[in-house]
Design a protein around this motif. Structure first.
Motif, PDB file in Angstrom:
ATOM      1  N   VAL A  89     -10.187  10.173   0.750  1.00 53.89           N
ATOM      2  CA  VAL A  89      -9.121   9.352   0.187  1.00 53.89           C
ATOM      3  C   VAL A  89      -8.712   8.283   1.198  1.00 53.89           C
ATOM      4  N   GLY A  90      -8.839   7.022   0.798  1.00 60.89           N
ATOM      5  CA  GLY A  90      -8.449   5.949   1.700  1.00 60.89           C
ATOM      6  C   GLY A  90      -8.631   4.590   1.072  1.00 60.89           C
ATOM      7  N   PRO A  91      -8.249   3.532   1.789  1.00 56.44           N
ATOM      8  CA  PRO A  91      -8.228   2.189   1.220  1.00 56.44           C
ATOM      9  C   PRO A  91      -9.605   1.551   1.125  1.00 56.44           C
ATOM     10  N   GLY A  92      -9.655   0.456   0.386  1.00 56.29           N
ATOM     11  CA  GLY A  92     -10.850  -0.370   0.338  1.00 56.29           C
ATOM     12  C   GLY A  92     -10.956  -1.212   1.600  1.00 56.29           C
ATOM     13  N   PRO A  93     -11.934  -2.126   1.650  1.00 53.66           N
ATOM     14  CA  PRO A  93     -12.143  -2.943   2.848  1.00 53.66           C
ATOM     15  C   PRO A  93     -10.908  -3.752   3.231  1.00 53.66           C
ATOM     16  N   GLY A  94     -10.802  -4.045   4.523  1.00 56.89           N
ATOM     17  CA  GLY A  94      -9.666  -4.805   5.009  1.00 56.89           C
ATOM     18  C   GLY A  94      -8.429  -3.931   5.116  1.00 56.89           C
ATOM     19  N   ILE A  95      -7.391  -4.473   5.698  1.00 60.63           N
ATOM     20  CA  ILE A  95      -6.142  -3.725   5.824  1.00 60.63           C
ATOM     21  C   ILE A  95      -4.994  -4.715   5.919  1.00 60.63           C
ATOM     22  N   LEU A  96      -3.885  -4.346   5.309  1.00 57.74           N
ATOM     23  CA  LEU A  96      -2.661  -5.122   5.460  1.00 57.74           C
ATOM     24  C   LEU A  96      -2.024  -4.756   6.785  1.00 57.74           C
ATOM     25  N   GLY A  97      -1.462  -5.738   7.498  1.00 53.35           N
ATOM     26  CA  GLY A  97      -0.868  -5.421   8.781  1.00 53.35           C
ATOM     27  C   GLY A  97       0.152  -6.442   9.222  1.00 53.35           C
TER      28      GLY A  97
END
Length: 341
Positions: free
Chosen positions: A205-213
Motif C-alpha cells: 500500500v503506497g502512493p503512485g510516482p512522485g510525492i507532494l512535499g
C-alpha cells in the motif's frame, strides 16, 4: 484558475494495449512542449489533434511532473459514454469527475493476520515486491495505490513491469487515486477486498510516482502512510512500515531515517514493524522502540535486486549512491514474505 492553454499535437507516440499513458509533443503558441495524455480517461491522441493542456507543472519545472497534461482532446475526445452501470464518482466535483465500479461490498470479513506493507515512496514498490517474491515464491500480492503521489493509476511503468513479471497480481486505485485495474472508494476498502475477497496473500500500500512535499513535518505525501497503516491495523492485519532511509539525499531531513518515517512512527496510534537492513543504525530507532514499534533487522540481497533489472534509481540516485533506500524496502519485502501463510 487552472493554467490551461490550447495546442496542437505534433508528435504522438504509439500506445501498447497495456499502457494507459501516451507521450506527446504539443505545439503551444509556437513552442513544442512535452505532454502526456491519460488514455484510459481521455482517449489517445494523434497528429494534428487540437487539445487543451494544463501547463502548470512544466512551467514550475517540477522534477517529477515536468510535462504538460492533456485536459481535453477537442478533436476526438467529446464522445465518451462512461462505464455502464457505474455511479460512484472519482475526482468528484472536478471537471474530470467520472463514475467507477467500486470494489467495496456489503460483507465485512476481517482478514485476521494477513500482512500489509505500507510504503511512503513509489520507488520502494519494486524492491519491496521483488524481495517478497524471493522470500515467498508464488505469493499472490496486490498493490493498493493511495494519495500522496501521482493519482492516475496508469502512470507507473514500474507497476506494468511488476504485473508482467507476476510479482503483482492486482492493482487497485483507492481514494482520490484512479485508473487502476480496479477502483476502491477507500484504502481500507481496497485492503479488505484484496485480502478477504480476492485471495491476496499480502497487500502493498503506497502512493503512485512522485510525492507532494513542503519540507514541513506534516505537509508531505509521505504522511499518507499513517492513514494507510491505521487502516491496516484496524483490519487486524500484520502491519509493516517501509522505512524511508538515505545516505545520498543532500537534504539533512532525509538522511538516515527520513523525517517522513519518523513523523509517521511518532503519530501512529498502535505499534507496527519497521524492518531495516541487518546492522543498520540510527538514533531514531531507539525512539521508535520506546513507542512500542518493532525495529526488525533483516539480511537483504542488494546484489540480487541489482541483477533483477528492476528499477534501481531513486530521485536520480542509483543503488551505489543510496544503498539504504533500497535496502530498507528489501528488508520490508523479506519480512512480509515471512509473514505470508
Amino acid at each position: 484558475m487552472l493554467k490551461l492553454r490550447r495546442g496542437t499535437v505534433v508528435v504522438a507516440d504509439p500506445v501498447r494495449d497495456d499502457e494507459q499513458w501516451q507521450r506527446l509533443s504539443v505545439d503551444v503558441a509556437g513552442e513544442q512542449r512535452p505532454a502526456v495524455v491519460d488514455v484510459a480517461l481521455l482517449g489517445s491522441c494523434t497528429f494534428g489533434d487540437e487539445v487543451v493542456v494544463n501547463v502548470e507543472a512544466r512551467d514550475l519545472a517540477l522534477g517529477s511532473g515536468g510535462f504538460d497534461v492533456v485536459h481535453v482532446n477537442l478533436t476526438r475526445g467529446l464522445s465518451g459514454e462512461g462505464v455502464p452501470g457505474a455511479h460512484v464518482m472519482k475526482l468528484n466535483y472536478s471537471s474530470l469527475q467520472h463514475a467507477v465500479l467500486p470494489v467495496e461490498g456489503e460483507r465485512l470479513a476481517v482478514p485476521l493476520g494477513r500482512p500489509v506493507a505500507v510504503f511512503p515512496l513509489h520507488g520502494h514498490l519494486a524492491p519491496l515486491a521483488w524481495a517478497l517474491a524471493q522470500a515467498r515464491p508464488g505469493a499472490r500480492v496486490g498493490y493498493v495505490q493511495t494519495a500522496g503521489g501521482a493519482l492516475p493509476g496508469g502512470m507507473s511503468s514500474t507497476v506494468l513491469e511488476l504485473r508482467r513479471l507476476g510479482l503483482l497480481a492486482d492493482h487497485v486505485t483507492a481514494g482520490p487515486a484512479y485508473g487502476g485495474e480496479r477502483e476502491a472508494i477507500t484504502t481500507a476498502g481496497a485492503i479488505h477486498d484484496g485480502l478477504a475477497e480476492q485471495g491476496w496473500d499480502a497487500a502493498l500500500v503506497g502512493p503512485g510516482p512522485g510525492i507532494l512535499g513542503s519540507g514541513s513535518a506534516l505537509g508531505h505525501g509521505g504522511i499518507v502512510a499513517m492513514d494507510s497503516a491505521h487502516a491496516a491495523l484496524a483490519l487486524r492485519c500484520a502491519t509493516v512500515l517501509v522505512a524511508r532511509m538515505s545516505a545520498g539525499d543532500p537534504r539533512p531531513r532525509h538522511q538516515g531515517l527520513s523525517h517522513h518515517t519518523r513523523t509517521v512512527l511518532d503519530l501512529l496510534l498502535a505499534p507496527v514493524t519497521l524492518p531495516v537492513e541487518m546492522g543498520a543504525t540510527d538514533p531514531a530507532f531507539a525512539a521508535a522502540r520506546a513507542r512500542g514499534h518493532v525495529v526488525h533487522e533483516v539480511a537483504v540481497d542488494v546484489e540480487g535486486y541489482r541483477a533483477s533489472g528492476l528499477p534501481a534509481r531513486t530521485m536520480g540516485r542509483g543503488i551505489d549512491e543510496d544503498r539504504p533506500f533500497f535496502a530498507a524496502a528489501l528488508a520490508a519485502g523479506t519480512t512480509v514474505g515471512g509473514l505470508v501463510r
